[in-house]
Structures are given as C-alpha cells and as structure tokens.
Write a protein that holds these residues in place. Structure first.
Motif, PDB file in Angstrom:
ATOM      1  N   THR A  18      34.114  43.183  51.408  1.00 49.15           N
ATOM      2  CA  THR A  18      33.706  42.165  50.440  1.00 49.15           C
ATOM      3  C   THR A  18      34.612  42.194  49.220  1.00 49.15           C
ATOM      4  N   ALA A  19      34.924  43.377  48.738  1.00 50.94           N
ATOM      5  CA  ALA A  19      35.815  43.498  47.576  1.00 50.94           C
ATOM      6  C   ALA A  19      37.182  42.895  47.870  1.00 50.94           C
ATOM      7  N   ILE A  20      37.703  43.150  49.065  1.00 46.64           N
ATOM      8  CA  ILE A  20      39.017  42.600  49.437  1.00 46.64           C
ATOM      9  C   ILE A  20      38.950  41.087  49.568  1.00 46.64           C
ATOM     10  N   HIS A  21      37.888  40.575  50.181  1.00 47.26           N
ATOM     11  CA  HIS A  21      37.737  39.121  50.310  1.00 47.26           C
ATOM     12  C   HIS A  21      37.688  38.452  48.933  1.00 47.26           C
ATOM     13  N   LEU A  22      36.938  39.037  48.009  1.00 49.95           N
ATOM     14  CA  LEU A  22      36.816  38.442  46.677  1.00 49.95           C
ATOM     15  C   LEU A  22      38.125  38.542  45.914  1.00 49.95           C
ATOM     16  N   ALA A  23      38.845  39.640  46.086  1.00 48.89           N
ATOM     17  CA  ALA A  23      40.153  39.771  45.433  1.00 48.89           C
ATOM     18  C   ALA A  23      41.107  38.682  45.928  1.00 48.89           C
ATOM     19  N   HIS A  24      41.065  38.416  47.225  1.00 55.71           N
ATOM     20  CA  HIS A  24      41.907  37.354  47.784  1.00 55.71           C
ATOM     21  C   HIS A  24      41.514  35.992  47.231  1.00 55.71           C
ATOM     22  N   GLN A  25      40.206  35.719  47.147  1.00 56.25           N
ATOM     23  CA  GLN A  25      39.753  34.449  46.592  1.00 56.25           C
ATOM     24  C   GLN A  25      40.174  34.311  45.125  1.00 56.25           C
ATOM     25  N   ALA A  26      40.049  35.384  44.371  1.00 57.86           N
ATOM     26  CA  ALA A  26      40.449  35.349  42.964  1.00 57.86           C
ATOM     27  C   ALA A  26      41.927  35.012  42.827  1.00 57.86           C
ATOM     28  N   SER A  27      42.733  35.564  43.723  1.00 55.09           N
ATOM     29  CA  SER A  27      44.170  35.256  43.716  1.00 55.09           C
ATOM     30  C   SER A  27      44.409  33.788  44.012  1.00 55.09           C
ATOM     31  N   LYS A 200      14.475  33.375  46.909  1.00 55.51           N
ATOM     32  CA  LYS A 200      15.068  32.541  47.947  1.00 55.51           C
ATOM     33  C   LYS A 200      15.939  33.422  48.845  1.00 55.51           C
ATOM     34  N   THR A 201      16.139  32.963  50.072  1.00 57.84           N
ATOM     35  CA  THR A 201      16.941  33.736  51.015  1.00 57.84           C
ATOM     36  C   THR A 201      18.370  33.875  50.480  1.00 57.84           C
ATOM     37  N   PRO A 202      18.876  35.115  50.381  1.00 63.65           N
ATOM     38  CA  PRO A 202      20.241  35.302  49.865  1.00 63.65           C
ATOM     39  C   PRO A 202      21.283  34.662  50.771  1.00 63.65           C
ATOM     40  N   LEU A 203      22.465  34.481  50.232  1.00 61.49           N
ATOM     41  CA  LEU A 203      23.589  34.015  51.033  1.00 61.49           C
ATOM     42  C   LEU A 203      23.870  35.012  52.148  1.00 61.49           C
ATOM     43  N   SER A 204      24.535  34.546  53.185  1.00 53.81           N
ATOM     44  CA  SER A 204      24.845  35.441  54.299  1.00 53.81           C
ATOM     45  C   SER A 204      26.283  35.247  54.757  1.00 53.81           C
ATOM     46  N   ILE A 205      26.840  36.333  55.264  1.00 53.57           N
ATOM     47  CA  ILE A 205      28.180  36.323  55.848  1.00 53.57           C
ATOM     48  C   ILE A 205      28.045  36.774  57.299  1.00 53.57           C
ATOM     49  N   ALA A 215      41.451  46.178  59.020  1.00 48.67           N
ATOM     50  CA  ALA A 215      42.012  47.516  58.847  1.00 48.67           C
ATOM     51  C   ALA A 215      43.394  47.626  59.476  1.00 48.67           C
ATOM     52  N   LEU A 216      43.637  46.842  60.521  1.00 45.61           N
ATOM     53  CA  LEU A 216      44.952  46.842  61.159  1.00 45.61           C
ATOM     54  C   LEU A 216      45.941  45.972  60.394  1.00 45.61           C
ATOM     55  N   GLU A 217      45.472  44.814  59.964  1.00 45.68           N
ATOM     56  CA  GLU A 217      46.334  43.844  59.305  1.00 45.68           C
ATOM     57  C   GLU A 217      46.543  44.148  57.814  1.00 45.68           C
ATOM     58  N   ARG A 218      45.537  44.846  57.228  1.00 47.82           N
ATOM     59  CA  ARG A 218      45.533  45.087  55.772  1.00 47.82           C
ATOM     60  C   ARG A 218      45.596  43.770  55.003  1.00 47.82           C
ATOM     61  N   ARG A 219      44.856  42.812  55.501  1.00 46.78           N
ATOM     62  CA  ARG A 219      44.781  41.495  54.869  1.00 46.78           C
ATOM     63  C   ARG A 219      43.369  40.952  55.003  1.00 46.78           C
ATOM     64  N   ALA A 220      42.974  40.086  54.067  1.00 48.05           N
ATOM     65  CA  ALA A 220      41.665  39.438  54.138  1.00 48.05           C
ATOM     66  C   ALA A 220      41.631  38.470  55.315  1.00 48.05           C
ATOM     67  N   VAL A 221      40.436  38.240  55.865  1.00 51.07           N
ATOM     68  CA  VAL A 221      40.301  37.330  56.994  1.00 51.07           C
ATOM     69  C   VAL A 221      40.789  35.934  56.627  1.00 51.07           C
ATOM     70  N   ILE A 230      33.893  32.384  59.278  1.00 52.17           N
ATOM     71  CA  ILE A 230      33.479  33.344  58.253  1.00 52.17           C
ATOM     72  C   ILE A 230      34.094  33.025  56.893  1.00 52.17           C
ATOM     73  N   VAL A 231      35.226  32.338  56.905  1.00 52.83           N
ATOM     74  CA  VAL A 231      35.887  32.006  55.639  1.00 52.83           C
ATOM     75  C   VAL A 231      34.993  31.095  54.800  1.00 52.83           C
ATOM     76  N   ARG A 232      34.258  30.199  55.438  1.00 49.25           N
ATOM     77  CA  ARG A 232      33.322  29.344  54.705  1.00 49.25           C
ATOM     78  C   ARG A 232      32.239  30.183  54.025  1.00 49.25           C
ATOM     79  N   ASP A 233      31.767  31.221  54.732  1.00 50.12           N
ATOM     80  CA  ASP A 233      30.760  32.112  54.152  1.00 50.12           C
ATOM     81  C   ASP A 233      31.311  32.837  52.927  1.00 50.12           C
ATOM     82  N   ILE A 234      32.518  33.329  53.059  1.00 50.59           N
ATOM     83  CA  ILE A 234      33.160  34.061  51.958  1.00 50.59           C
ATOM     84  C   ILE A 234      33.364  33.141  50.762  1.00 50.59           C
ATOM     85  N   GLN A 235      33.820  31.931  51.037  1.00 50.17           N
ATOM     86  CA  GLN A 235      34.050  30.980  49.949  1.00 50.17           C
ATOM     87  C   GLN A 235      32.744  30.601  49.261  1.00 50.17           C
TER      88      GLN A 235
END
Length: 249
Positions: A18-27, A200-205, A215-221, A230-235
């Motif tokens: 989650t931290a990596i996904h959010l860092a990518h979105q922030a970028s 209310k029901t929390p957001l879900s991923i 872990a292999l790619e060292r990149r966000a999905v 899943i990218v829609r969920d992250i966004q």
C-alpha cells in the motif's frame, strides 16, 4: 505537509505494498513525497532503493542534531524520496521507550516541513512506542485489513489503542485489502464490519497475484500493468485520501 501512517497489528496484510502504491500515485500527481520506512524488515526500502541503503541506526533517532537529509535518498519515482530502514530498527521501540522524549518522529517531520507535500510512514506491525509516535504525528492512519472475522478483533485493538492514547478515531481510515469477491466469507466479513463498528463499508482493494509480483519487479502494479482492475481500487483509495487530507497543489 500532510502525514499518513500505514499500520496494521498483523504482518502480511499488504501494508508495505500500500505504501508503494501510494508513493507511485503521489509521483503521478506531482507531490514531493517522503516515505519513511520504520519497519525493520525494510521491505519499502528494498522496493524503492534496491535494498542497498545504509539507513539510520536505531540510536540515530534519539539524537537531536541529526541532519536527516544525510540519510534521505531519491527513489525510482520522480519526486518520491526515501528515509530507509535497516535491521537495527528492531531495537527502536525499546530505545524510544527508555528515552525521556516522546517527540522523535515529530522532531524529524518539523525539520523537513518545507521540503515535502506528503509523508508516508510505513510502520512496523504490532502496537508499541514507535507506533504511538507515528499515530500522534499523522493526519491520517491507513489500516489495511484482510476480510476475515479476525479483522474485527484487529481493528478493535487499534481503536482501543487510539482511545488509550487520546488519538481521535477520526484519524483512522480502515480499508479492506486482498479481497476475493467470490468468497462468501470475505463478503460476510465486510458486511459484518460495517454493522459492528456502525460505519459505512470501507474501501476495498482486490486480491491479485500482480501484487506478489511487485517483489520481483520492484515496481507498483499501476506501473507494471496500468490497465489492471486493481489499479482502479488503488486510485480510489488515493483520491479518497487526498480529499480527507485536503491535499492539493
């Protein structure tokens, strides 16, 4: 500068991803962002710097004369920087507990206030002094939960911890992670969560093997497969967080 802690009592619930996904979105949105890795496993440091960081020693956190920029590194994402972890952080909780100060993390953030729009803190699992400092410093606390009956008890403990330390429950932002919509147990747990906590029901991923491949790619999905569902969920999580923080340029 807005501060977001990402914390779970349990390991293996997707806190670091989650931290990596959010860092990518922030970028992607052009925010100058610092990710502080406080987890001794240093997974976020591995993702963003390749695992070669020297990082801070645990005792460095107790010093009052640290120039944090000596340790902050650039990352693979433009505008995202990393304060890396190292294994010696296992001792950090005890050192902070023994020290008279309760503001180690706030001291760091105060010194960097003019440099960053957003700070993401990848907390260690469990509840301890390090967690408490992160909770106090954060504007929002993201709590990833796996949708099983155990998530009720996990989140209840988080609520009790926040209450015991006079930290407003409005700071907490739970969300379900690794959700399999085909499993009745997951649906029942998500519905039951709303009833138990009168919310209310929390957001879900959603669950996907693409997260494991990070872990292999060292990149966000979102970077590897930008059209994956899943990218829609992250966004959605990112945009909700921006609204909650009133984060804008």
């Amino acid at each position: 500068m807005k501060v977001v802690a990402i914390h779970s009592q349990k390991g293996g619930v997707g806190k670091t991803s989650t931290a990596i996904h959010l860092a990518h979105q922030a970028s992607e949105f052009g925010f100058e962002t610092l990710l502080i890795d406080l987890d001794p496993q240093a997974s976020a440091s591995y993702f963003l710097s390749g695992g070669d960081s020297k990082g801070l020693k645990a005792r460095d956190w107790l010093r009052t004369n640290v120039d944090w920029n000596d340790f902050i590194e650039s990352s693979r994402y433009e505008g995202v920087y990393l304060l890396p972890a190292r294994k010696s952080l296992r001792r950090l909780d005890q050192l902070m507990t023994d020290d008279v100060s309760e503001k180690h993390l706030k001291r760091l953030l105060r010194s960097l206030k003019s440099q960053f729009d957003l700070v993401l803190i990848d907390c260690p699992p469990g509840i301890n002094t390090v967690t408490e400092q992160a909770y106090r410093a954060a504007h929002k606390i993201l709590v990833p939960l796996t949708p099983t009956p155990l998530c009720f008890e996990s989140f209840q403990h988080v609520l009790e911890f926040a209450d015991e330390n006079a930290i407003g429950a409005d700071k907490l932002m739970p969300f379900f992670n690794r959700v399999n919509s085909r499993l009745a147990l997951h649906k029942q747990s998500m519905d039951g969560f709303s009833e138990r906590f009168d919310a209310k029901t929390p957001l879900s991923i959603r669950a996907t093997t693409e997260v494991e491949k990070m872990a292999l790619e060292r990149r966000a999905v979102a970077e590897i497969k930008p059209r994956h569902p899943i990218v829609r969920d992250i966004q959605a999580l990112w945009k909700t967080l921006m609204r909650e923080l009133d984060l804008h340029h």
